[in-house]
Design a protein around this motif. Structure first.
Motif, PDB file in Angstrom:
ATOM      1  N   ALA A  70      32.259  42.629  46.079  1.00 17.72           N
ATOM      2  CA  ALA A  70      33.466  43.616  45.962  1.00 17.72           C
ATOM      3  C   ALA A  70      34.941  43.033  45.785  1.00 17.72           C
ATOM      4  N   GLY A  71      35.292  41.856  46.622  1.00 18.64           N
ATOM      5  CA  GLY A  71      36.368  41.283  46.361  1.00 18.64           C
ATOM      6  C   GLY A  71      36.323  40.500  45.050  1.00 18.64           C
ATOM      7  N   TYR A  72      35.459  39.977  44.443  1.00 21.39           N
ATOM      8  CA  TYR A  72      35.254  39.469  43.006  1.00 21.39           C
ATOM      9  C   TYR A  72      35.579  40.475  41.962  1.00 21.39           C
ATOM     10  N   TYR A  73      35.233  41.450  42.104  1.00 20.91           N
ATOM     11  CA  TYR A  73      35.147  42.569  40.776  1.00 20.91           C
ATOM     12  C   TYR A  73      36.303  43.816  41.270  1.00 20.91           C
ATOM     13  N   GLY A  74      36.327  44.100  42.656  1.00 23.53           N
ATOM     14  CA  GLY A  74      37.210  45.007  42.844  1.00 23.53           C
ATOM     15  C   GLY A  74      38.591  44.581  43.243  1.00 23.53           C
ATOM     16  N   GLY A  75      38.679  43.473  43.975  1.00 23.16           N
ATOM     17  CA  GLY A  75      39.980  43.043  44.551  1.00 23.16           C
ATOM     18  C   GLY A  75      40.280  43.498  45.611  1.00 23.16           C
ATOM     19  N   ARG A  76      41.591  43.218  46.217  1.00 22.05           N
ATOM     20  CA  ARG A  76      42.168  43.672  47.441  1.00 22.05           C
ATOM     21  C   ARG A  76      42.356  45.198  47.512  1.00 22.05           C
TER      22      ARG A  76
END
Length: 197
Positions: A70-76
């Motif tokens: 989620a962090g890798y693809y969606g970011g903060r």
């Protein structure tokens, strides 16, 4: 303990090993409670201890991989919007991101034993595009002892598994302190190497 949590745990019992893994994957109930209940299942002969450890490890690692990706693809922005559905709030992301920026990828293992930070640390690892292989290895190495510990407590408590949070507090605080000490030592070594270089 709420009736909803009890109902979910009883439902997971019917699923056996898959139920333990699923309970840790969805993170609706704290992992400590799911694992303690898994220990209770072991004491009742519903599942084996080794099988419960394997199921707990798989579920725990997959739960963290969800946050990592989620962090890798969606970011903060994505996590600030949807993180609340998996009990991750902005303050958790702020704290985890601060830890990751300060201590680097080495914190992935030790942070797993520190309350609040342990769940959210996967997020900045994904945002920073940390190697998925390295992340998975470090996470697995931390999840295994965590699973064993709470399963063993659950076995010892048996039908009193609901007391896990009270009983575990006597152990988790020293563990968190030890983890923080290791991180501090890691920083000192890192700074020393940088000055030496």
């Amino acid at each position: 303990m709420g009736e909803l949590i009890n109902n979910v745990l009883f439902w997971l019992t019917d699923l056996g090993y898959f139920g333990i893994a699923l309970g840790l994957m969805i993170e609706v109930i704290p992992s400590e409670i799911v694992l303690a209940y898994g220990g209770y299942m072991v004491s009742q002969g519903t599942v084996t201890f080794v099988g419960a450890v394997i199921a707990g490890t798989i579920g725990g690692v997959i739960a963290q991989l969800f946050l990592y990706w989620a962090g890798y693809y969606g970011g903060r922005p994505f996590l600030e919007k949807y993180g609340k559905y998996v009990l991750i709030h902005k303050k958790h992301i702020d704290m985890a991101e601060n830890w990751f920026e300060r201590y680097g990828t080495g914190v992935i293992f030790t942070a797993r034993f520190i309350p609040v930070v342990r769940h959210a640390i996967s997020i900045p690892a994904g945002i920073a595009k940390m190697s998925a292989v390295r992340f998975t290895i470090l996470t697995t190495l931390a999840v295994i002892p965590w699973s064993i510990f709470f399963l063993m407590l659950g076995v010892q408590l048996g039908s009193r598994w609901q007391e896990i949070e009270t009983v575990a507090a006597a152990y988790t605080r020293p563990i968190a302190l030890a983890a923080a000490t290791v991180i501090l030592a890691y920083i000192v070594v890192k700074v020393w190497k940088r000055k030496k270089g």
